[in-house]
Design an enzyme around this catalytic site. Structure first.
Site, mmCIF file in Angstrom:
data_model
loop_
_atom_site.group_PDB
_atom_site.id
_atom_site.type_symbol
_atom_site.label_atom_id
_atom_site.label_comp_id
_atom_site.label_asym_id
_atom_site.label_seq_id
_atom_site.Cartn_x
_atom_site.Cartn_y
_atom_site.Cartn_z
ATOM 1 N N CYS A 89 0.875 -1.109 0.334
ATOM 2 C CA CYS A 89 0.244 -0.305 -0.141
ATOM 3 C C CYS A 89 1.185 1.249 0.187
ATOM 4 O O CYS A 89 2.287 1.003 0.810
ATOM 5 C CB CYS A 89 -0.566 0.603 1.097
ATOM 6 N N ARG A 104 3.834 -0.531 -4.483
ATOM 7 C CA ARG A 104 3.099 -0.897 -3.379
ATOM 8 C C ARG A 104 2.009 -1.806 -3.468
ATOM 9 O O ARG A 104 1.666 -1.974 -2.262
ATOM 10 C CB ARG A 104 3.480 -0.208 -2.468
ATOM 11 N N TRP A 163 -3.027 -2.802 -1.636
ATOM 12 C CA TRP A 163 -2.922 -3.797 -1.368
ATOM 13 C C TRP A 163 -3.688 -5.176 -0.229
ATOM 14 O O TRP A 163 -3.036 -4.197 1.028
ATOM 15 C CB TRP A 163 -1.487 -5.066 -1.582
ATOM 16 N N ASN A 177 -1.934 1.582 5.848
ATOM 17 C CA ASN A 177 -1.007 1.099 5.502
ATOM 18 C C ASN A 177 -0.556 0.199 6.658
ATOM 19 O O ASN A 177 -0.518 0.471 7.461
ATOM 20 C CB ASN A 177 0.531 0.912 5.156
ATOM 21 N N GLY A 178 -0.271 -1.999 5.993
ATOM 22 C CA GLY A 178 0.248 -2.359 7.745
ATOM 23 C C GLY A 178 -1.425 -3.739 8.174
ATOM 24 O O GLY A 178 -2.507 -3.252 7.467
ATOM 25 N N GLU A 238 15.336 -19.562 -7.866
ATOM 26 C CA GLU A 238 14.953 -17.839 -8.063
ATOM 27 C C GLU A 238 14.483 -18.323 -9.957
ATOM 28 O O GLU A 238 13.646 -17.377 -9.963
ATOM 29 C CB GLU A 238 16.584 -17.358 -8.608
ATOM 30 N N LYS A 257 10.071 -17.176 -10.215
ATOM 31 C CA LYS A 257 10.287 -15.461 -11.481
ATOM 32 C C LYS A 257 8.890 -16.564 -12.502
ATOM 33 O O LYS A 257 8.717 -15.371 -12.401
ATOM 34 C CB LYS A 257 11.524 -15.670 -12.398
ATOM 35 N N GLU A 290 5.860 -15.945 -10.675
ATOM 36 C CA GLU A 290 5.172 -15.091 -10.564
ATOM 37 C C GLU A 290 4.863 -14.548 -11.815
ATOM 38 O O GLU A 290 3.918 -14.108 -11.253
ATOM 39 C CB GLU A 290 6.175 -14.291 -9.061
ATOM 40 N N HIS A 318 14.491 -37.671 -5.171
ATOM 41 C CA HIS A 318 13.829 -38.756 -3.981
ATOM 42 C C HIS A 318 13.050 -37.871 -3.525
ATOM 43 O O HIS A 318 12.041 -37.957 -3.050
ATOM 44 C CB HIS A 318 15.091 -38.011 -3.026
ATOM 45 N N LYS A 353 5.143 -5.203 -5.195
ATOM 46 C CA LYS A 353 6.174 -4.520 -5.206
ATOM 47 C C LYS A 353 6.851 -4.897 -3.931
ATOM 48 O O LYS A 353 8.180 -5.595 -3.726
ATOM 49 C CB LYS A 353 6.703 -3.827 -5.650
HETATM 50 O O1 M6R Z 1 12.789 -5.810 -1.120
HETATM 51 P P1 M6R Z 1 12.586 -7.904 -0.963
HETATM 52 O O2 M6R Z 1 14.375 -8.228 -1.614
HETATM 53 O O3 M6R Z 1 13.145 -7.456 0.593
HETATM 54 O O4 M6R Z 1 11.979 -8.555 -1.191
HETATM 55 C C1 M6R Z 1 11.318 -9.701 -0.854
HETATM 56 C C2 M6R Z 1 11.040 -10.363 -2.413
HETATM 57 O O5 M6R Z 1 9.387 -9.806 -1.613
HETATM 58 C C3 M6R Z 1 10.186 -10.503 -2.889
HETATM 59 O O6 M6R Z 1 12.417 -10.669 -4.102
HETATM 60 C C4 M6R Z 1 9.713 -10.620 -4.101
HETATM 61 O O7 M6R Z 1 9.622 -11.984 -4.005
HETATM 62 C C5 M6R Z 1 9.592 -10.379 -5.572
HETATM 63 N N1 M6R Z 1 8.366 -10.601 -6.258
HETATM 64 C C6 M6R Z 1 10.885 -11.249 -6.516
HETATM 65 O O8 M6R Z 1 10.450 -11.561 -7.585
#
Ligand code: M6R
Length: 610
Positions: free
Chosen positions: A2, A27, A74, A100-101, A483, A487, A490, A506, A605
């Site tokens: 947010c 945000r 959000w 926010n929060g 990773e 990617k 998401e 396994h 984000k």
């Molecule tokens: O801002 P940060 O690096 O602390 O964020 C951590 C995660 O929220 C962030 O890496 C998230 O997993 C991304 N969407 C991955 O692409």
């Protein structure tokens, strides 16, 4: 999560608010709203959906006035609907509030308010706070906010306006960032200084439990008991992302950020490599040579992609510096009680510097008296300010929700830190110089890796219909397998899992069939033959194989169905170079499935709630 923007001054508020929200949409982007005031009237506009919906609504129903607060959401409590969008207003419509929060004790407070006759109009936790402020309001907004907040458990960054005090905005923070902006035509409030670029000249960051009051010409910050707080007024320039946050000629921020990686890596290294002493230097670590020498264990803590970078860091620190490392999800670490001895350093990795779990883990470590360091991208963020020392990535703003250049820059900074620590221990100057040479060659290697884009498009076209994908790698490339899977899932919503390539026997190998592709990370290196055997095991079960391999590797071509070539680099830098095809693969697959690459569903984000 947010975003908040507030403005009170001598120009129309709504254009300022909408532009600020545009910059904060990273945000949260499931609904947005604003309220402005004229004389003794509040003008409330809010809409579910992207900010564009609110823009259209405000264009059709203008919100006049030079004072206002706004929000991009959000959702935590209650779906993404018009009525759950912020601002929320009191029953009499005399108080408006954005938040926010998370108000953790909202259910109990709601029950009490309902018992006293308050009708709720949303499913949010925030509405409780609005009614509480209204309950205490008798012409003194800051006093009412203070009384209401005293009842609240949880986290908040808030902005509040009262119909009876036009021109006044009250803000407060606990766990969610809030910054006051001071400009020539008024005063501002925002959850990120970047929202105020070009509007405010100076900023004041609020600390937890502080409350601020803004009018057209004045601002003040008070502590939770309303005593004047001591604050520092700083130039906004120091806190703005270094770099351009427009998409330029790229169709998406994510693609732009993937292509920015050679420059981001060069920026991360700029002025930090020292060939004379075969080491690296960092301005902000705040650790003397003796303290450095005494570090005998590092705990790295992070979330998401930053966690994957930390896992690469574990291999790097152990190999280059011979320092034992543990990596822990921040959300777990914050509630654990691990024995940590005096010479352990806690290193938080974060792009945004605002991730709630990472911030809480850092604070808990500080509370226990440990030295805390941060590797962070966002200048002036909560984690950057609260860590005892740290290293900025200087990667420039990362806007796409899927982290790309922050990951490779984090690995680059971790390599330099490992070099630095290694050179205080066993690493010879010749070995140190090799690392420096390898790092200096890295931006060009990544530039070369980007040339795989056309090949990736072909591969993506073949596999865009998959419903499950495995990502497999070993050693330095095991974290990259995690990773790559993150990617893909998401941004394309395809289920993907990353695994150590040998571990798939396994369990996950049961998933393999002709419709389940496996992405193998198999550039030449120490475990090349082992990974090749793992690849054969998948082929033997009819699973299609996409291999990311060294350019010209005939052995891989003879086994894999599709090969994407990357340039050869030393093993410890392979996660950086091999990240490129994985980022592009996720991007191209998401694109061909019609997904919103930069703003994938359900995500934001910056994850500022627990
Ligand atoms: O801002 P940060 O690096 O602390 O964020 C951590 C995660 O929220 C962030 O890496 C998230 O997993 C991304 N969407 C991955 O692409």
């Amino acid at each position: 999560m947010c975003g908040i923007v507030g403005f009170t001054g001598r120009r129309e508020a709504s254009p300022v608010l909408l532009e600020g929200l545009r910059r904060l949409e990273y945000r949260g982007y499931d609904s947005a709203g604003l309220v402005t005031s004229t004389g003794n009237e509040l003008h409330l506009r809010k809409k579910a959906g992207r900010l564009a919906e609110l823009r259209k609504h405000v264009a059709a129903h203008p919100a006049p006035g030079c004072h206002g607060i706004s929000h991009t959401r959000w959702a935590t409590h209650g779906g993404a609907t018009d009525r759950n969008a912020h601002p929320h207003t009191s029953t009499a419509g005399d108080i408006a509030l954005v938040h926010n929060g998370v108000i953790e004790n909202y259910a109990a407070l709601k029950q009490q308010l309902q018992a006293a006759g308050t009708q709720f109009r949303s499913d949010t936790d925030t509405e409780v706070l609005c009614h509480l402020v209204a309950h205490y309001y008798q012409g003194d907004l800051i006093g009412a906010v203070q009384k209401a907040l005293a009842l609240v458990k949880g986290t908040y960054g808030i902005a509040v306006m009262a119909k009876g005090e036009p021109g006044l905005i009250v803000g407060a923070r606990l766990g969610s960032p809030l910054v006051v902006g001071i400009g020539t035509d008024g005063t501002y409030l925002a959850s990120d200084a970047n929202a105020l670029a070009g509007f405010a000249d100076k900023v004041v960051y609020l600390s937890d439990r502080q409350i601020c009051a803004l009018t057209e010409t004045e601002w003040e910050v008070r502590d939770h008991d309303l005593a004047p707080a001591s604050v520092s007024v700083q130039d906004i320039g120091a806190f703005l992302g270094d770099g351009d946050s427009d998409k330029g000629d790229f169709p998406h921020y994510m693609l732009k950020e993937i292509y920015e990686q050679p420059d981001a890596l060069a920026n991360a290294m700029r002025g930090r490599l020292d060939s004379a002493d075969s080491t690296a230097h960092f301005g902000g670590l705040n650790l003397g040579a003796q303290q450095l020498r005494q570090i005998d264990r590092v705990i790295m803590t992070a979330c998401g992609t930053s966690y994957h970078a930390a896992l690469v860091g574990e291999y790097l620190f152990e190999e280059l510096a011979r320092v034992p490392v543990e990596v822990e999800y921040a959300s777990e670490f914050r509630y654990r009680n691990p024995p940590i001895d005096r010479n352990t350093v806690v290193l938080a990795l974060t792009q945004s510097g605002e991730t709630a779990d990472t911030l809480a883990a850092l604070r808990e470590s500080k509370r226990m008296g440990h030295t805390t360091l941060a590797i962070c991208n966002a200048v002036g963020s909560s984690i950057a300010r609260e860590a005892d020392g740290g290293v900025y990535l200087h990667a420039g703003p990362e806007i796409g929700v899927a982290s790309t250049k922050a990951f490779t820059s984090q690995v680059c900074v971790l390599t330099m830190l490992a070099l630095y620590l290694g050179r205080t221990r066993h690493l010879s100057s010749i070995q140190g110089q090799h690392v420096i040479d390898d790092l200096r060659a890295l931006p060009d290697a990544v530039r070369k890796a980007l040339e795989c884009h056309d090949r990736v498009k072909e591969v993506a076209a073949r596999y865009a219909g998959a419903t499950n994908v495995l990502y497999l790698g070993r050693q330095y490339l095991y974290p990259l397998a995690l990773e790559g899977a993150l990617k893909l899932k998401e941004i394309s919503y395809i289920h993907a899992e990353g695994y150590p390539a040998a571990e798939m026997k396994h369990g996950p190998i049961a998933l393999v069939d002709e419709n389940t592709p496996s992405v193998f990370l198999v550039p030449r290196g120490n475990v090349f033959d082992k990974v090749m055997s793992n690849m054969q095991e998948i082929k033997a079960r009819g699973g299609p194989v996409i291999a990311v391999a060294s350019a010209g590797d005939r052995d891989v071509v003879s086994v894999a169905d599709d090969v994407i070539a990357v340039p050869d680099v030393p093993e410890y830098l392979q996660p950086v170079v091999a990240a490129v095809p994985l980022q592009l693969l996720a991007y191209e697959i998401a694109l061909s499935r019609g997904c919103d690459v930069d703003k994938p569903r359900n995500l934001a984000k910056s994850v500022t709630v627990e």
